[in-house]
Design a protein around this motif. Structure first.
Motif, PDB file in Angstrom:
ATOM      1  N   ARG A  37       0.816  -1.213   0.000  1.00 63.10           N
ATOM      2  CA  ARG A  37       0.000   0.000   0.000  1.00 63.10           C
ATOM      3  C   ARG A  37       0.851   1.266   0.000  1.00 63.10           C
ATOM      4  O   ARG A  37       0.419   2.309  -0.463  1.00 63.10           O
ATOM      5  CB  ARG A  37      -0.937   0.027   1.203  1.00 63.10           C
ATOM      6  N   GLU A  70      -5.932   1.371   9.491  1.00 61.88           N
ATOM      7  CA  GLU A  70      -5.408   2.294   8.477  1.00 61.88           C
ATOM      8  C   GLU A  70      -4.786   3.539   9.104  1.00 61.88           C
ATOM      9  O   GLU A  70      -3.740   4.008   8.650  1.00 61.88           O
ATOM     10  CB  GLU A  70      -6.515   2.691   7.499  1.00 61.88           C
ATOM     11  N   ASP A  71      -5.401   4.074  10.151  1.00 58.26           N
ATOM     12  CA  ASP A  71      -4.851   5.262  10.807  1.00 58.26           C
ATOM     13  C   ASP A  71      -3.497   4.973  11.452  1.00 58.26           C
ATOM     14  O   ASP A  71      -2.575   5.780  11.360  1.00 58.26           O
ATOM     15  CB  ASP A  71      -5.831   5.799  11.857  1.00 58.26           C
ATOM     16  N   THR A  73      -1.427   2.664  10.528  1.00 55.06           N
ATOM     17  CA  THR A  73      -0.467   2.431   9.452  1.00 55.06           C
ATOM     18  C   THR A  73       0.017   3.755   8.869  1.00 55.06           C
ATOM     19  O   THR A  73       1.212   3.929   8.617  1.00 55.06           O
ATOM     20  CB  THR A  73      -1.088   1.550   8.348  1.00 55.06           C
ATOM     21  N   LYS A  74      -0.893   4.706   8.666  1.00 53.03           N
ATOM     22  CA  LYS A  74      -0.498   6.025   8.158  1.00 53.03           C
ATOM     23  C   LYS A  74       0.437   6.725   9.139  1.00 53.03           C
ATOM     24  O   LYS A  74       1.418   7.354   8.745  1.00 53.03           O
ATOM     25  CB  LYS A  74      -1.732   6.876   7.903  1.00 53.03           C
TER      26      LYS A  74
END
Length: 86
Positions: A37, A70-71, A73-74
């Motif tokens: 990603r 996702e947060d 990971t960001k």
């Protein structure tokens, strides 16, 4: 019973000698998954692989990463980019 124990010990020895189950393998696997990603993350990892595997801070950061969030990971990607842009 002794034979079963011996077979189990051989299986574990082979498993670890091939590198599976080691900290380095877990870090590599997680970084490759995240790199699908975020290609920039995979590039940073490939250029600094030894540092990721020897530095406790980076290693623990990767091992504690929840790729399903996702947060998180960001935030991880941002932290790694800041770490290497010092």
């Amino acid at each position: 019973m002794i034979i079963l124990d011996l077979v189990f010990d051989v299986f574990i020895a082979i498993y670890t000698s091939l590198g599976f189950g080691t900290k380095e393998y877990k870090i590599q696997t997680k970084m490759e998954k995240a790199g699908k990603r975020y290609p920039i993350l995979l590039n940073i990892y490939q250029n600094n692989q030894e540092l990721f595997e020897t530095d406790d801070y980076l290693g623990n950061l990767v091992l504690n990463l929840n790729l399903k969030n996702e947060d998180a990971t960001k935030e991880f990607v941002s932290t790694i980019q800041q770490y290497f842009n010092k």
